[in-house]
Design a protein around this motif. Structure first.
Motif, PDB file in Angstrom:
ATOM      1  N   TYR A 192       0.699  -1.197  -0.078  1.00 44.81           N
ATOM      2  CA  TYR A 192      -0.054   0.073  -0.016  1.00 44.81           C
ATOM      3  C   TYR A 192       0.699   1.218   0.157  1.00 44.81           C
ATOM      4  O   TYR A 192       0.586   2.229  -0.554  1.00 44.81           O
ATOM      5  CB  TYR A 192      -0.919  -0.026   1.198  1.00 44.81           C
ATOM      6  CG  TYR A 192      -2.271  -1.045   1.053  1.00 44.81           C
ATOM      7  CD1 TYR A 192      -3.077  -0.840   0.144  1.00 44.81           C
ATOM      8  CD2 TYR A 192      -1.973  -2.326   1.787  1.00 44.81           C
ATOM      9  CE1 TYR A 192      -3.918  -1.800  -0.012  1.00 44.81           C
ATOM     10  CE2 TYR A 192      -2.839  -3.267   1.542  1.00 44.81           C
ATOM     11  CZ  TYR A 192      -3.984  -3.172   0.625  1.00 44.81           C
ATOM     12  OH  TYR A 192      -4.929  -4.113   0.653  1.00 44.81           O
ATOM     13  N   ARG A 193       2.110   1.453   0.428  1.00 40.87           N
ATOM     14  CA  ARG A 193       2.816   2.537   0.534  1.00 40.87           C
ATOM     15  C   ARG A 193       3.589   2.535  -0.921  1.00 40.87           C
ATOM     16  O   ARG A 193       3.428   3.727  -1.272  1.00 40.87           O
ATOM     17  CB  ARG A 193       4.303   2.149   1.731  1.00 40.87           C
ATOM     18  CG  ARG A 193       4.986   3.366   1.810  1.00 40.87           C
ATOM     19  CD  ARG A 193       6.157   3.060   2.645  1.00 40.87           C
ATOM     20  NE  ARG A 193       6.992   1.831   2.484  1.00 40.87           N
ATOM     21  CZ  ARG A 193       7.091   0.780   2.926  1.00 40.87           C
ATOM     22  NH1 ARG A 193       6.148   0.669   4.020  1.00 40.87           N
ATOM     23  NH2 ARG A 193       7.790  -0.168   2.526  1.00 40.87           N
ATOM     24  N   GLY A 197       0.708   5.020  -2.098  1.00 42.11           N
ATOM     25  CA  GLY A 197       1.093   6.239  -1.285  1.00 42.11           C
ATOM     26  C   GLY A 197       0.576   6.320   0.059  1.00 42.11           C
ATOM     27  O   GLY A 197       0.597   7.444   0.678  1.00 42.11           O
ATOM     28  N   PHE A 198       0.103   5.137   0.671  1.00 41.31           N
ATOM     29  CA  PHE A 198      -0.258   5.238   1.863  1.00 41.31           C
ATOM     30  C   PHE A 198       0.862   5.379   3.016  1.00 41.31           C
ATOM     31  O   PHE A 198       2.089   5.052   2.455  1.00 41.31           O
ATOM     32  CB  PHE A 198      -1.099   3.756   2.103  1.00 41.31           C
ATOM     33  CG  PHE A 198      -2.394   3.837   1.930  1.00 41.31           C
ATOM     34  CD1 PHE A 198      -3.455   3.988   2.971  1.00 41.31           C
ATOM     35  CD2 PHE A 198      -2.811   3.728   0.580  1.00 41.31           C
ATOM     36  CE1 PHE A 198      -5.066   3.954   2.509  1.00 41.31           C
ATOM     37  CE2 PHE A 198      -4.076   3.807   0.129  1.00 41.31           C
ATOM     38  CZ  PHE A 198      -5.289   3.848   1.276  1.00 41.31           C
ATOM     39  N   ALA A 199       0.556   6.140   4.115  1.00 38.62           N
ATOM     40  CA  ALA A 199       1.643   6.069   5.101  1.00 38.62           C
ATOM     41  C   ALA A 199       1.166   5.445   6.361  1.00 38.62           C
ATOM     42  O   ALA A 199      -0.092   5.415   6.810  1.00 38.62           O
ATOM     43  CB  ALA A 199       1.978   7.454   5.361  1.00 38.62           C
ATOM     44  N   LEU A 216      -2.816   2.234   8.225  1.00 35.44           N
ATOM     45  CA  LEU A 216      -2.098   2.933   7.316  1.00 35.44           C
ATOM     46  C   LEU A 216      -3.168   4.306   6.867  1.00 35.44           C
ATOM     47  O   LEU A 216      -4.376   4.100   6.756  1.00 35.44           O
ATOM     48  CB  LEU A 216      -1.852   2.208   5.856  1.00 35.44           C
ATOM     49  CG  LEU A 216      -1.163   1.065   6.148  1.00 35.44           C
ATOM     50  CD1 LEU A 216      -1.008   0.165   4.903  1.00 35.44           C
ATOM     51  CD2 LEU A 216       0.211   1.069   6.939  1.00 35.44           C
ATOM     52  N   ALA A 217      -2.727   5.713   6.455  1.00 39.52           N
ATOM     53  CA  ALA A 217      -3.427   6.650   6.135  1.00 39.52           C
ATOM     54  C   ALA A 217      -3.101   6.694   4.595  1.00 39.52           C
ATOM     55  O   ALA A 217      -2.150   6.920   4.047  1.00 39.52           O
ATOM     56  CB  ALA A 217      -3.107   7.705   6.873  1.00 39.52           C
ATOM     57  N   SER A 218      -4.411   6.880   3.771  1.00 36.93           N
ATOM     58  CA  SER A 218      -4.419   7.624   2.353  1.00 36.93           C
ATOM     59  C   SER A 218      -3.564   8.718   2.173  1.00 36.93           C
ATOM     60  O   SER A 218      -3.671   9.715   3.153  1.00 36.93           O
ATOM     61  CB  SER A 218      -5.526   7.295   1.795  1.00 36.93           C
ATOM     62  OG  SER A 218      -6.354   8.301   2.255  1.00 36.93           O
ATOM     63  N   PRO A 219      -3.098   9.141   1.124  1.00 36.25           N
ATOM     64  CA  PRO A 219      -2.437  10.238   0.795  1.00 36.25           C
ATOM     65  C   PRO A 219      -3.165  11.491   0.561  1.00 36.25           C
ATOM     66  O   PRO A 219      -3.128  12.652   0.898  1.00 36.25           O
ATOM     67  CB  PRO A 219      -1.434  10.231  -0.345  1.00 36.25           C
ATOM     68  CG  PRO A 219      -2.112   9.137  -1.086  1.00 36.25           C
ATOM     69  CD  PRO A 219      -2.697   8.050   0.154  1.00 36.25           C
ATOM     70  N   TYR A 224      -8.649   5.300   5.948  1.00 32.93           N
ATOM     71  CA  TYR A 224      -7.627   4.513   6.756  1.00 32.93           C
ATOM     72  C   TYR A 224      -7.633   3.006   6.180  1.00 32.93           C
ATOM     73  O   TYR A 224      -8.468   2.634   6.146  1.00 32.93           O
ATOM     74  CB  TYR A 224      -7.787   4.477   8.106  1.00 32.93           C
ATOM     75  CG  TYR A 224      -7.625   6.033   8.873  1.00 32.93           C
ATOM     76  CD1 TYR A 224      -6.306   6.501   8.917  1.00 32.93           C
ATOM     77  CD2 TYR A 224      -8.779   6.808   8.930  1.00 32.93           C
ATOM     78  CE1 TYR A 224      -6.005   7.721   9.330  1.00 32.93           C
ATOM     79  CE2 TYR A 224      -8.312   8.280   9.437  1.00 32.93           C
ATOM     80  CZ  TYR A 224      -7.173   8.736   9.621  1.00 32.93           C
ATOM     81  OH  TYR A 224      -6.795  10.046   9.954  1.00 32.93           O
ATOM     82  N   TRP A 225      -6.591   2.175   6.345  1.00 28.44           N
ATOM     83  CA  TRP A 225      -6.382   0.880   5.905  1.00 28.44           C
ATOM     84  C   TRP A 225      -5.888   0.153   7.294  1.00 28.44           C
ATOM     85  O   TRP A 225      -4.604   0.468   7.402  1.00 28.44           O
ATOM     86  CB  TRP A 225      -5.589   0.762   4.605  1.00 28.44           C
ATOM     87  CG  TRP A 225      -6.062  -0.384   3.834  1.00 28.44           C
ATOM     88  CD1 TRP A 225      -5.826  -1.774   4.117  1.00 28.44           C
ATOM     89  CD2 TRP A 225      -6.789  -0.540   2.521  1.00 28.44           C
ATOM     90  NE1 TRP A 225      -6.414  -2.557   3.331  1.00 28.44           N
ATOM     91  CE2 TRP A 225      -7.094  -2.085   2.348  1.00 28.44           C
ATOM     92  CE3 TRP A 225      -7.309   0.398   1.666  1.00 28.44           C
ATOM     93  CZ2 TRP A 225      -7.721  -2.245   1.104  1.00 28.44           C
ATOM     94  CZ3 TRP A 225      -8.128   0.168   0.688  1.00 28.44           C
ATOM     95  CH2 TRP A 225      -8.497  -1.096   0.231  1.00 28.44           C
TER      96      TRP A 225
END
Length: 299
Positions: A192-193, A197-199, A216-219, A224-225
């Protein structure tokens, strides 16, 4: 993207929604989630208790579109010749992400190693680009949002139904919970990163009543994932890798729970310390459908 894909009135708000993180695909949020089920009426009743309403039928398949507010849920009871058997309880089979250019997004992901989904569509059907996700799931990419959307092509409105039913208790998309295999956390975080681009959020930053795993947070700052590993004897233990449930955001969880209980929704109250509180709540899975999560949205 073609100028017809996004209406001019929507352009400025969507630009403002982009976060400060790199956004390689131009993600703009979640467009719909899709459940595959052998019992569409039962799942439909479950969704209606949550405030969703059936607003349109697919032109050629046994598929219904449910909606409340800005959220779309597709209930798919159509089984093609090359598709696995349908789940009786409703399987979260796909998510669709809004992007600025869907075709470009899939080309870019394919170059990074993602597996595109190849399908045959019927006459007058849209070919929505997608890649394979976890398990048997798929991730779609949609750039037709607004005045002329994908639903205007593939679906026929149900007469006499409000096409834009309001969201109860301010419900909106919050996130997706995905179960992963043993020692697969770093692999899925990288997926996903590097592709989307998830962080990863700090461990101290948690949401809801089931804070296990990694978030994980979307750009674009709208989704959220959550990745959850198997834990012996835990509520979230599951040996399979799959999309497990959807999480809805709300400003007041307990007010949403009270309204939903009045509509007949049952919540987990005493399972391994899990109960509804101002952080979040979890509905009980039933023969009608799967569980759903409600989370206080800090945004």
């Amino acid at each position: 993207m073609p100028s017809s894909a996004i209406p001019a009135a929507s352009a400025t708000p969507w630009r403002e929604a982009l976060g400060e993180m790199p956004n390689p695909l131009g993600l703009l949020g979640l467009e719909f989630v899709e459940y595959r089920t052998a019992r569409p009426q039962a799942l439909g009743h479950s969704l209606e208790r949550l405030g969703f309403r059936p607003v349109a039928r697919h032109r050629s398949r046994e598929v219904l579109l449910y909606r409340q507010g800005d959220m779309n849920i597709i209930v798919n009871a159509h089984r093609g010749t090359d598709e696995p058997p349908l789940s009786p309880h409703g399987e979260l089979a796909a998510v669709a992400l809004r992007v600025r250019d869907a075709a470009r997004a899939v080309r870019q992901l394919s170059a990074l190693g993602a597996w595109p989904v190849h399908r045959t569509v019927e006459v007058m059907e849209l070919n929505i680009p997608a890649i394979h996700g976890v398990g048997a799931s798929q991730i779609y990419f949609v750039d037709r949002v607004g005045e002329f959307s994908i639903y205007d092509v593939d679906f026929i409105p149900i007469p006499g139904v409000d096409p834009r039913p309001p969201a109860i208790a301010g419900l909106h998309w919050f996130g997706i919970v995905q179960y992963i295999g043993w020692e697969r956390m770093e692999d899925w975080c990288a997926f996903y990163r590097e592709l989307f681009g998830f962080a990863e959020l700090p461990d101290a930053q948690r949401f809801g009543v089931l804070p296990s795993g990694r978030i994980l947070a979307s750009p674009c700052g709208t989704l959220y994932w959550q990745l959850v590993e198997p834990v012996a004897d835990a509520l979230d233990a599951d040996p399979d890798e799959l999309l497990q449930r959807v999480a809805f955001g709300t400003a007041d969880v307990m007010a949403a729970v009270a309204e939903l209980k009045a509509r007949g929704v049952l919540f987990v109250e005493a399972a391994q310390g899990v109960h509804s509180d101002d952080r979040g709540a979890l509905t009980l899975p039933s023969d009608d459908g799967p569980s759903f999560e409600f989370v206080r949205d800090p945004r």
